[in-house]
Design a protein around this motif. Structure first.
Motif, PDB file in Angstrom:
ATOM      1  N   TYR A  14       0.842  -1.197   0.000  1.00 22.02           N
ATOM      2  CA  TYR A  14       0.000   0.000   0.000  1.00 22.02           C
ATOM      3  C   TYR A  14       0.876   1.245   0.000  1.00 22.02           C
ATOM      4  CZ  TYR A  14      -4.444  -2.349   0.714  1.00 22.02           C
ATOM      5  OH  TYR A  14      -5.574  -3.095   0.538  1.00 22.02           O
ATOM      6  N   THR A  15       0.429   2.266  -0.698  1.00 22.78           N
ATOM      7  CA  THR A  15       1.196   3.510  -0.744  1.00 22.78           C
ATOM      8  C   THR A  15       1.118   4.224   0.596  1.00 22.78           C
ATOM      9  OG1 THR A  15      -0.706   4.709  -1.590  1.00 22.78           O
ATOM     10  CG2 THR A  15       0.829   3.844  -3.215  1.00 22.78           C
ATOM     11  N   LYS A  16       2.197   4.891   0.936  1.00 22.30           N
ATOM     12  CA  LYS A  16       2.247   5.610   2.202  1.00 22.30           C
ATOM     13  C   LYS A  16       1.395   6.868   2.111  1.00 22.30           C
ATOM     14  CE  LYS A  16       6.723   3.925   3.639  1.00 22.30           C
ATOM     15  NZ  LYS A  16       8.049   4.275   4.119  1.00 22.30           N
ATOM     16  N   ALA A  17       0.838   7.265   3.238  1.00 22.74           N
ATOM     17  CA  ALA A  17       0.043   8.488   3.392  1.00 22.74           C
ATOM     18  C   ALA A  17      -1.223   8.474   2.536  1.00 22.74           C
ATOM     19  CB  ALA A  17       0.872   9.730   3.091  1.00 22.74           C
ATOM     20  N   HIS A  18      -1.740   7.295   2.260  1.00 19.22           N
ATOM     21  CA  HIS A  18      -2.992   7.189   1.516  1.00 19.22           C
ATOM     22  C   HIS A  18      -3.949   6.327   2.335  1.00 19.22           C
ATOM     23  CE1 HIS A  18      -5.420   7.555  -2.073  1.00 19.22           C
ATOM     24  NE2 HIS A  18      -5.749   6.288  -1.920  1.00 19.22           N
ATOM     25  N   PRO A  19      -5.099   6.850   2.740  1.00 12.26           N
ATOM     26  CA  PRO A  19      -6.000   6.084   3.605  1.00 12.26           C
ATOM     27  C   PRO A  19      -6.598   4.879   2.897  1.00 12.26           C
ATOM     28  CG  PRO A  19      -6.975   8.192   3.022  1.00 12.26           C
ATOM     29  CD  PRO A  19      -5.611   8.179   2.453  1.00 12.26           C
ATOM     30  N   PHE A  20      -6.839   3.833   3.679  1.00 14.46           N
ATOM     31  CA  PHE A  20      -7.455   2.615   3.159  1.00 14.46           C
ATOM     32  C   PHE A  20      -8.353   2.025   4.234  1.00 14.46           C
ATOM     33  CE2 PHE A  20      -3.338   1.537   4.886  1.00 14.46           C
ATOM     34  CZ  PHE A  20      -3.613   0.487   5.741  1.00 14.46           C
ATOM     35  N   ARG A  57      -0.698   4.361   6.343  1.00 13.57           N
ATOM     36  CA  ARG A  57       0.712   4.165   6.676  1.00 13.57           C
ATOM     37  C   ARG A  57       1.379   5.527   6.757  1.00 13.57           C
ATOM     38  NH1 ARG A  57       3.586   0.843   2.431  1.00 13.57           N
ATOM     39  NH2 ARG A  57       5.286   1.113   3.869  1.00 13.57           N
ATOM     40  N   PRO A  58       2.250   5.737   7.725  1.00 12.78           N
ATOM     41  CA  PRO A  58       2.908   7.046   7.843  1.00 12.78           C
ATOM     42  C   PRO A  58       3.955   7.242   6.755  1.00 12.78           C
ATOM     43  CG  PRO A  58       3.745   5.551   9.498  1.00 12.78           C
ATOM     44  CD  PRO A  58       2.638   4.828   8.798  1.00 12.78           C
ATOM     45  N   LYS A  59       4.058   8.469   6.312  1.00 14.30           N
ATOM     46  CA  LYS A  59       5.088   8.840   5.350  1.00 14.30           C
ATOM     47  C   LYS A  59       6.011   9.819   6.070  1.00 14.30           C
ATOM     48  CE  LYS A  59       5.750  10.718   0.760  1.00 14.30           C
ATOM     49  NZ  LYS A  59       5.082  11.219  -0.441  1.00 14.30           N
ATOM     50  N   HIS A  60       7.260   9.445   6.198  1.00 13.77           N
ATOM     51  CA  HIS A  60       8.211  10.287   6.915  1.00 13.77           C
ATOM     52  C   HIS A  60       8.805  11.299   5.948  1.00 13.77           C
ATOM     53  CE1 HIS A  60       7.887   7.926  10.542  1.00 13.77           C
ATOM     54  NE2 HIS A  60       7.922   6.838   9.777  1.00 13.77           N
ATOM     55  N   ILE A  61       8.669  12.556   6.312  1.00 19.69           N
ATOM     56  CA  ILE A  61       9.160  13.652   5.492  1.00 19.69           C
ATOM     57  C   ILE A  61      10.515  14.078   6.022  1.00 19.69           C
ATOM     58  CG2 ILE A  61       8.658  15.991   4.701  1.00 19.69           C
ATOM     59  CD1 ILE A  61       5.690  15.283   5.049  1.00 19.69           C
ATOM     60  N   ARG A  62      11.406  14.352   5.131  1.00 15.90           N
ATOM     61  CA  ARG A  62      12.798  14.611   5.481  1.00 15.90           C
ATOM     62  C   ARG A  62      12.979  15.827   6.385  1.00 15.90           C
ATOM     63  NH1 ARG A  62      16.787  15.197   0.539  1.00 15.90           N
ATOM     64  NH2 ARG A  62      17.927  16.915   1.420  1.00 15.90           N
ATOM     65  N   PHE A  63      12.222  16.868   6.184  1.00 15.44           N
ATOM     66  CA  PHE A  63      12.425  18.112   6.909  1.00 15.44           C
ATOM     67  C   PHE A  63      11.456  18.297   8.076  1.00 15.44           C
ATOM     68  CE2 PHE A  63      13.830  18.892   2.540  1.00 15.44           C
ATOM     69  CZ  PHE A  63      15.176  19.094   2.801  1.00 15.44           C
ATOM     70  N   SER A  64      10.741  17.263   8.421  1.00 15.51           N
ATOM     71  CA  SER A  64       9.767  17.371   9.504  1.00 15.51           C
ATOM     72  C   SER A  64       9.962  16.214  10.477  1.00 15.51           C
ATOM     73  CB  SER A  64       8.350  17.341   8.938  1.00 15.51           C
ATOM     74  OG  SER A  64       7.414  17.336   9.975  1.00 15.51           O
ATOM     75  N   ASN A  65       9.697  16.496  11.727  1.00 16.85           N
ATOM     76  CA  ASN A  65       9.772  15.439  12.734  1.00 16.85           C
ATOM     77  C   ASN A  65       8.512  14.595  12.780  1.00 16.85           C
ATOM     78  OD1 ASN A  65      12.270  16.366  13.463  1.00 16.85           O
ATOM     79  ND2 ASN A  65      11.500  17.647  15.122  1.00 16.85           N
ATOM     80  N   LYS A  66       7.399  15.156  12.308  1.00 14.07           N
ATOM     81  CA  LYS A  66       6.126  14.450  12.358  1.00 14.07           C
ATOM     82  C   LYS A  66       5.875  13.693  11.058  1.00 14.07           C
ATOM     83  CE  LYS A  66       3.808  17.695  15.415  1.00 14.07           C
ATOM     84  NZ  LYS A  66       2.635  18.544  15.580  1.00 14.07           N
ATOM     85  N   PRO A  67       5.343  12.491  11.149  1.00 19.11           N
ATOM     86  CA  PRO A  67       4.981  11.770   9.918  1.00 19.11           C
ATOM     87  C   PRO A  67       3.715  12.350   9.299  1.00 19.11           C
ATOM     88  CG  PRO A  67       4.462  10.464  11.840  1.00 19.11           C
ATOM     89  CD  PRO A  67       5.151  11.691  12.338  1.00 19.11           C
ATOM     90  N   TYR A  68       3.561  12.144   8.007  1.00 22.70           N
ATOM     91  CA  TYR A  68       2.411  12.643   7.248  1.00 22.70           C
ATOM     92  C   TYR A  68       1.486  11.464   6.982  1.00 22.70           C
ATOM     93  CZ  TYR A  68      -0.157  14.598   3.301  1.00 22.70           C
ATOM     94  OH  TYR A  68      -1.146  15.023   2.452  1.00 22.70           O
ATOM     95  N   PHE A  69       0.179  11.655   7.220  1.00 19.15           N
ATOM     96  CA  PHE A  69      -0.779  10.568   7.062  1.00 19.15           C
ATOM     97  C   PHE A  69      -1.797  10.815   5.970  1.00 19.15           C
ATOM     98  CE2 PHE A  69       0.665  10.139  11.443  1.00 19.15           C
ATOM     99  CZ  PHE A  69       1.047   8.819  11.431  1.00 19.15           C
ATOM    100  N   GLY A  70      -1.570  11.759   5.083  1.00 21.78           N
ATOM    101  CA  GLY A  70      -2.528  12.043   4.025  1.00 21.78           C
ATOM    102  C   GLY A  70      -3.357  13.255   4.375  1.00 21.78           C
ATOM    103  N   SER A  71      -4.262  13.586   3.472  1.00 22.82           N
ATOM    104  CA  SER A  71      -5.072  14.782   3.664  1.00 22.82           C
ATOM    105  C   SER A  71      -6.499  14.393   4.059  1.00 22.82           C
ATOM    106  CB  SER A  71      -5.100  15.610   2.385  1.00 22.82           C
ATOM    107  OG  SER A  71      -5.783  14.918   1.373  1.00 22.82           O
ATOM    108  N   ALA A  72      -7.183  15.330   4.639  1.00 24.22           N
ATOM    109  CA  ALA A  72      -8.582  15.117   5.007  1.00 24.22           C
ATOM    110  C   ALA A  72      -9.444  14.969   3.755  1.00 24.22           C
ATOM    111  CB  ALA A  72      -9.080  16.271   5.874  1.00 24.22           C
ATOM    112  N   GLU A  73      -9.005  15.566   2.672  1.00 27.00           N
ATOM    113  CA  GLU A  73      -9.734  15.431   1.408  1.00 27.00           C
ATOM    114  C   GLU A  73      -9.700  13.978   0.917  1.00 27.00           C
ATOM    115  OE1 GLU A  73      -9.776  17.530  -2.988  1.00 27.00           O
ATOM    116  OE2 GLU A  73      -8.571  18.380  -1.373  1.00 27.00           O
ATOM    117  N   ASP A  74      -8.537  13.315   1.054  1.00 28.53           N
ATOM    118  CA  ASP A  74      -8.450  11.899   0.694  1.00 28.53           C
ATOM    119  C   ASP A  74      -9.380  11.056   1.565  1.00 28.53           C
ATOM    120  OD1 ASP A  74      -6.510  12.485  -1.190  1.00 28.53           O
ATOM    121  OD2 ASP A  74      -4.843  12.003   0.151  1.00 28.53           O
ATOM    122  N   LEU A  75      -9.453  11.408   2.832  1.00 32.75           N
ATOM    123  CA  LEU A  75     -10.320  10.691   3.755  1.00 32.75           C
ATOM    124  C   LEU A  75     -11.790  10.871   3.370  1.00 32.75           C
ATOM    125  CD1 LEU A  75     -10.402   8.999   6.340  1.00 32.75           C
ATOM    126  CD2 LEU A  75     -10.424  11.126   7.632  1.00 32.75           C
TER     127      LEU A  75
END
Length: 164
Positions: A14-20, A57-75
């Motif tokens: 599954y792709t990261k940061a994409h809700p399922f 699934r969390p997507k770890h961004i290089r310049f941020s300490n917090k993982p990205y989980f997708g957008s509310a629009e995707d949800l």
């Protein structure tokens, strides 16, 4: 091979940061076993529960300490797809996208034929409103539908042909 390892193998695809939906995994075992495996994955940080039955699934961004989980629009789009609802941007957003208006709406509001709901991931908030008048949902996600909703913002006599 136990259920947890089968769930992890499928999660890797599954792709990261994409809700399922968790329902996509029920063919691997019983619902109780899959829920238990998902609970283990949430505890270890491999997954995050976004809503009831919706994970990412969390997507770890290089310049941020917090993982990205997708957008509310995707949800919101996943919710609409799950229940078979139509989901379209409101008329003011459509008018901005078409170029009939220069003011961008600050809040993202969508129209649907389903129930009204709010979706939030982090600071992003999407509001989905039930439309009693179904004419705003015509030609749902087509360019003609975006134009129709964009033109519905204005009064019929306020638009001149030179503006179009």
């Amino acid at each position: 091979m136990n259920i947890l390892s089968r769930v992890r193998n499928r999660l890797a695809r599954y792709t990261k940061a994409h809700p399922f939906l968790i329902g996509d995994f029920y063919d691997l075992g019983s619902a109780r076993q899959v829920c238990a495996a998902f609970a283990v994955c949430v505890k270890t940080g491999e997954l995050k529960r976004l809503a009831r039955g919706v994970y990412a699934r969390p997507k770890h961004i290089r310049f941020s300490n917090k993982p990205y989980f997708g957008s509310a629009e995707d949800l919101a789009r996943l919710w609409a797809k799950q229940f078979g609802y139509v989901l379209v941007p409101q008329a003011m957003e459509s008018a901005y996208r078409v170029g009939l208006q220069t003011q961008m709406p600050l809040r993202k509001i969508y129209w649907t034929n389903g129930h009204s709901r709010k979706f939030q991931i982090g600071n992003e908030l999407i509001e989905v409103r039930k439309r009693q008048n179904q004419s705003g949902l015509l030609l749902a996600n087509t360019p003609a539908g975006v134009l129709y909703r964009g033109l519905s913002v204005f009064e019929p006599r306020s638009l001149k042909l030179q503006q179009l």
